[in-house]
Design a protein around this motif. Structure first.
Motif, PDB file in Angstrom:
ATOM      1  N   TYR A   1      11.723   3.856 -11.349  1.00 17.63           N
ATOM      2  CA  TYR A   1      11.150   2.669 -10.720  1.00 17.63           C
ATOM      3  C   TYR A   1      12.240   1.613 -10.546  1.00 17.63           C
ATOM      4  O   TYR A   1      12.785   1.124 -11.537  1.00 17.63           O
ATOM      5  CB  TYR A   1      10.013   2.099 -11.572  1.00 17.63           C
ATOM      6  N   PRO A   2      12.526   1.185  -9.333  1.00 17.17           N
ATOM      7  CA  PRO A   2      13.583   0.187  -9.132  1.00 17.17           C
ATOM      8  C   PRO A   2      13.129  -1.261  -9.284  1.00 17.17           C
ATOM      9  O   PRO A   2      13.953  -2.145  -9.505  1.00 17.17           O
ATOM     10  CB  PRO A   2      14.028   0.455  -7.681  1.00 17.17           C
TER      11      PRO A   2
ATOM     12  N   ALA B   1       5.652  -1.975 -12.569  1.00 18.50           N
ATOM     13  CA  ALA B   1       6.810  -1.510 -11.812  1.00 18.50           C
ATOM     14  C   ALA B   1       6.326  -0.874 -10.519  1.00 18.50           C
ATOM     15  O   ALA B   1       5.185  -0.423 -10.432  1.00 18.50           O
ATOM     16  CB  ALA B   1       7.606  -0.508 -12.634  1.00 18.50           C
ATOM     17  N   SER B   2       7.194  -0.826  -9.545  1.00 23.50           N
ATOM     18  CA  SER B   2       6.806  -0.216  -8.270  1.00 23.50           C
ATOM     19  C   SER B   2       7.935   0.630  -7.711  1.00 23.50           C
ATOM     20  O   SER B   2       9.116   0.408  -7.998  1.00 23.50           O
ATOM     21  CB  SER B   2       6.401  -1.283  -7.252  1.00 23.50           C
TER      22      SER B   2
ATOM     23  N   SER C   1       0.815  -1.215   0.000  1.00 24.53           N
ATOM     24  CA  SER C   1       0.000   0.000   0.000  1.00 24.53           C
ATOM     25  C   SER C   1       0.853   1.271   0.000  1.00 24.53           C
ATOM     26  O   SER C   1       0.340   2.355  -0.295  1.00 24.53           O
ATOM     27  CB  SER C   1      -0.942   0.011   1.201  1.00 24.53           C
ATOM     28  N   MET C   2       2.117   1.163   0.318  1.00 21.56           N
ATOM     29  CA  MET C   2       2.985   2.338   0.361  1.00 21.56           C
ATOM     30  C   MET C   2       3.655   2.626  -0.981  1.00 21.56           C
ATOM     31  O   MET C   2       4.309   3.654  -1.153  1.00 21.56           O
ATOM     32  CB  MET C   2       4.066   2.153   1.421  1.00 21.56           C
ATOM     33  N   TYR C   3       3.492   1.734  -1.945  1.00 20.11           N
ATOM     34  CA  TYR C   3       4.182   1.857  -3.223  1.00 20.11           C
ATOM     35  C   TYR C   3       3.269   2.423  -4.305  1.00 20.11           C
ATOM     36  O   TYR C   3       2.100   2.040  -4.411  1.00 20.11           O
ATOM     37  CB  TYR C   3       4.714   0.508  -3.686  1.00 20.11           C
ATOM     38  N   THR C   4       3.826   3.300  -5.110  1.00 20.27           N
ATOM     39  CA  THR C   4       3.185   3.656  -6.369  1.00 20.27           C
ATOM     40  C   THR C   4       3.432   2.523  -7.356  1.00 20.27           C
ATOM     41  O   THR C   4       4.553   2.006  -7.452  1.00 20.27           O
ATOM     42  CB  THR C   4       3.773   4.961  -6.928  1.00 20.27           C
TER      43      THR C   4
END
Length: 124
Positions: A111-112, A97-98, A30-33
């Motif tokens: 995005y890593p 990607a996140s 939930s913390m990731y775009t």
């Protein structure tokens, strides 16, 4: 470390629909775009859409606005891309990607974490 696995690609005729899914593991989803990008044949990877974590704020490339919808289910750690009214120019490898943070969300280099990609082919 975040792992991403896409599914739902395939072949469809122009005007058809597909729904892509991307399941995430590791990290606090939930913390990731979450972003979707695509790479058409012989071209550079391009931005499709992103959706932010808890706010659910989304943004789209002009080429897909009104046809594609990105959504997420934080309880299932999954992001979706509903693609309607598909066109041949939507053909490509679609990758999710996140990332954390809120700047340069349309930029693939920001995005890593990436999935392996899924092929979408739209025939005329």
């Amino acid at each position: 470390q975040v792992q991403l696995v896409e599914s739902g690609g395939g072949s469809v005729q122009a005007g058809g629909s597909l729904r892509l899914s991307c399941a995430a593991s590791g990290g606090t989803f939930s913390m990731y775009t979450m972003g979707w990008f695509r790479q058409p044949p012989g071209k550079e990877r391009e931005f499709v859409a992103y959706i932010r974590g808890t706010s659910g704020i989304a943004d789209y490339a002009d080429s897909v606005k009104g046809r594609f919808t990105i959504s997420r289910d934080n309880a299932r750690n999954t992001v979706y891309l509903q693609m309607n009214s598909l066109k041949p120019e939507d053909t490509g490898v679609y990758s999710c990607a996140s990332r954390q943070g809120y700047i340069n969300l349309r930029t693939s280099g920001a995005y890593p974490y990436w999935g392996q990609g899924t092929q979408v082919t739209v025939s005329s």
